[in-house]
Design a protein around this motif. Sequence first.
Motif, mmCIF file in Angstrom:
data_model
loop_
_atom_site.group_PDB
_atom_site.id
_atom_site.type_symbol
_atom_site.label_atom_id
_atom_site.label_comp_id
_atom_site.label_asym_id
_atom_site.label_seq_id
_atom_site.Cartn_x
_atom_site.Cartn_y
_atom_site.Cartn_z
ATOM 1 N N CYS A 1 42.580 65.758 40.835
ATOM 2 C CA CYS A 1 41.848 66.867 40.208
ATOM 3 C C CYS A 1 40.897 66.369 39.127
ATOM 4 C CB CYS A 1 42.833 67.870 39.615
ATOM 5 S SG CYS A 1 43.758 68.816 40.835
ATOM 6 N N PHE A 2 41.351 65.446 38.297
ATOM 7 C CA PHE A 2 40.503 64.957 37.220
ATOM 8 C C PHE A 2 39.306 64.174 37.756
ATOM 9 C CE2 PHE A 2 44.552 65.079 34.546
ATOM 10 C CZ PHE A 2 44.213 66.294 33.968
ATOM 11 N N TYR A 3 39.522 63.377 38.808
ATOM 12 C CA TYR A 3 38.399 62.653 39.403
ATOM 13 C C TYR A 3 37.394 63.624 40.029
ATOM 14 C CZ TYR A 3 40.035 57.863 38.810
ATOM 15 O OH TYR A 3 40.406 56.662 38.271
ATOM 16 N N ASN B 1 41.744 62.657 29.931
ATOM 17 C CA ASN B 1 42.837 62.987 30.842
ATOM 18 C C ASN B 1 43.021 61.929 31.923
ATOM 19 O OD1 ASN B 1 44.061 65.579 30.047
ATOM 20 N ND2 ASN B 1 41.982 66.358 30.247
ATOM 21 N N LEU B 2 41.910 61.365 32.407
ATOM 22 C CA LEU B 2 42.020 60.264 33.370
ATOM 23 C C LEU B 2 42.714 59.064 32.738
ATOM 24 C CD1 LEU B 2 38.570 60.353 35.205
ATOM 25 C CD2 LEU B 2 40.819 60.590 36.265
ATOM 26 N N GLY B 3 42.323 58.741 31.510
ATOM 27 C CA GLY B 3 42.953 57.619 30.820
ATOM 28 C C GLY B 3 44.442 57.842 30.623
ATOM 29 N N HIS B 4 44.804 59.071 30.277
ATOM 30 C CA HIS B 4 46.219 59.378 30.064
ATOM 31 C C HIS B 4 47.019 59.258 31.355
ATOM 32 C CE1 HIS B 4 49.576 62.372 29.005
ATOM 33 N NE2 HIS B 4 49.839 61.240 28.395
ATOM 34 N N ILE B 5 46.443 59.725 32.455
ATOM 35 C CA ILE B 5 47.127 59.599 33.748
ATOM 36 C C ILE B 5 47.339 58.124 34.100
ATOM 37 C CG2 ILE B 5 46.747 59.839 36.239
ATOM 38 C CD1 ILE B 5 47.824 62.330 35.109
ATOM 39 N N GLN B 6 46.299 57.316 33.915
ATOM 40 C CA GLN B 6 46.430 55.886 34.216
ATOM 41 C C GLN B 6 47.465 55.230 33.310
ATOM 42 O OE1 GLN B 6 45.196 54.944 36.826
ATOM 43 N NE2 GLN B 6 43.146 55.737 37.215
ATOM 44 N N ALA C 1 38.572 53.783 31.086
ATOM 45 C CA ALA C 1 38.252 55.188 30.832
ATOM 46 C C ALA C 1 37.962 55.424 29.356
ATOM 47 C CB ALA C 1 39.401 56.076 31.303
ATOM 48 N N TYR C 2 38.814 54.915 28.483
ATOM 49 C CA TYR C 2 38.612 55.145 27.051
ATOM 50 C C TYR C 2 37.410 54.374 26.514
ATOM 51 C CZ TYR C 2 43.167 57.399 27.069
ATOM 52 O OH TYR C 2 44.219 58.249 27.333
ATOM 53 N N THR C 3 37.162 53.198 27.073
ATOM 54 C CA THR C 3 35.969 52.445 26.664
ATOM 55 C C THR C 3 34.706 53.178 27.069
ATOM 56 O OG1 THR C 3 37.195 50.362 26.900
ATOM 57 C CG2 THR C 3 34.794 50.230 26.866
ATOM 58 N N GLU C 4 34.735 53.844 28.230
ATOM 59 C CA GLU C 4 33.586 54.630 28.668
ATOM 60 C C GLU C 4 33.321 55.788 27.705
ATOM 61 O OE1 GLU C 4 30.368 55.871 31.089
ATOM 62 O OE2 GLU C 4 31.449 53.980 30.821
ATOM 63 N N ILE C 5 34.365 56.357 27.141
ATOM 64 C CA ILE C 5 34.178 57.419 26.147
ATOM 65 C C ILE C 5 33.387 56.882 24.953
ATOM 66 C CG2 ILE C 5 35.370 58.876 24.460
ATOM 67 C CD1 ILE C 5 37.628 59.179 26.495
#
Length: 635
Positions: free
Chosen positions: A269-271, A319-324, A336-340
């Motif tokens: 869903c997040f992707y 949310n993607l980072g948290h799932i990973q 994901a967090y670096t992309e933020i």
Amino acid sequence: ENKAHRCHYSSQTSHLSQPNHTHLFAMNSSSSILDFNAAAPMAIYAPGMNYDYARDAMSVAAVAGNDQSTDGMTESAHARLAQAVRLNNVAAEAMRVETDGGDSTSSSSSSSSSSSNNVSVPPPAEAFRALHRALESLDGISSMMAIAAPTAIASASSPMACYPALPKLAQHDDMNNEFFMDIDAVMTVNDMDTTNKHTDKPTIRDGSDKDNKDKDGDSYDEGMTTHSYPLRLKTAEAVSSFSVVRSTVLCNLGLAHVRSGDDASAADCFYRALETATGSSTTGSTCTPVATTHAEPDQDSSNSDLTGAGATIVGIYHNLGHIQYRAERFGDALAAYTEILRMLPYDFSLDAAAAHNCIGVLHFHMAKPDTDAALAHYSRSLDIRRSILGDQHQDVATTLNNIGRVHYMTSDYEAALGVYRRALAVRRTLLGETDLDVAATVYNAGQTLHQLGRLEEAMELYDDFLRIARACLGADHRDISVMLKCVAQIYHEKGQHDRAHQVYEESLRIAREALGPNHAEVASTLNKIGNLHYERGDFDAALDVYSKGLDVERAVLEPDHPNIVVTLTNIGQIYQHRGDHQQAVRMYHDALEIQRRTLGLEHSSVTATLSSIGLVTYQMGNYALALDVYQEVLR
């Protein structure tokens, strides 16, 4: 419920009180919620839900007209979009009511790390139904767009073809899926504790406990659950953007799956939300890209006053980072967090502070922790949060607690204790004396005092943790078992062996009930009990307990795990003391093979085990073989 972490929105209406009826209106079997040529009022209702939003869902009626295009969308498409918005808000309200204990009247905002507890609260079935129906309505719009805008979409094979390909997260080969195990391995039967790491909680997170890790792993706040609250949409602003509505619905569906423990569906869903959110605007307002963030530098982007504008790209990446992270795919989470940080328009902002904190958590938990990187990111997060929020804020306390964990890992116990005390003062002021996040810092400070040899002070904090955790989690929770083991260890170190044995056994009982007979925490407690029997000179009891622990370790750990070496060595020493030299050599050799495979031939632990083999061989009278072993040690 965690009042200090809540995120609500205003409501002036009363609540319905019909707990035995989830559907107030039944639809005609021949009708569809997507049939806008006939009135079909419906509502999805959960006990305690705010009536405003249930009433919104009932207000959708027939849309008559000639489907004239307005801003690239027909009137029917606009109606479907409005329907999706209302259904999304019904679902968000139901999920928030479930999380916040039925109180949806507060207008206060949450902190950006708002209560980590909410991710473990299962959503009501009504939320899933509403969100799936919202997606059906949006899929209907995509079909309409394919007819109304043939130059943009008709040639595409998918209604999402106007969006670019989903960006791939970077792969980091050096960041594997291992998770540090927080188990108190004892390198000899006379050493009490060699671990230099603890987590934000006593909960063991070791990869062998997939069923329990996720639920308990989110019971304490590391600051990883930013953007975990369901998103409402302000209809007037959102109804003109298909991308905002669809990405918001998908985000909420992802959050619902997270709370249900279905991380695979949540990630999907997040992707999909990210794919929608980063789409082009080739079809006009219906494909307007989603905002990176709604927040100014000094605003919390998970604030309830801002989330009415729908999903943001920053929120989706969080949310993607948290799932990973939950899946222990730390390389993907780091990407994901670096992309933020890369996409944020402001470097000195609360969004940036949240991302820095999350990156610090990842560096802390990797199989080979990078404590320098973790501390650097935590410190940056702390600087930003203090400058914007002041010292007395929950997010500041969370980052301080994380910094203390790094100092503890590097054995800088005085520094760790100082930071924990500052975090504890803030958390107690803001959260009171009965909050789980207070308990987490109490636990960490207690462990630090224990390492410093300040046993009475440590015992006071351990008792404080037990008081809070028993009230919040129950008397037989896994964390109670871990804490009781720490209490028993203090009695053990003070020479109060009978009391230590009693508490160890209670810890073992709870661990087996909470985690099952084969779990690393069970093995750890058995190891402690074996040490106690050994020190009391009861070698038969020690051997029996160590053997049980070895069976558990071999069942749940990797074959070459260092804790297996610990137990083999301990058993070997008992056989050596009993004069059973053949058995002692066999145990030492088994330990040596693992050490050579994992540590290499020249590691100090290898030479120590070789020395033990040499001594036992000498005691057996095999002097030539003993000489060969000792010469190998010298080499």
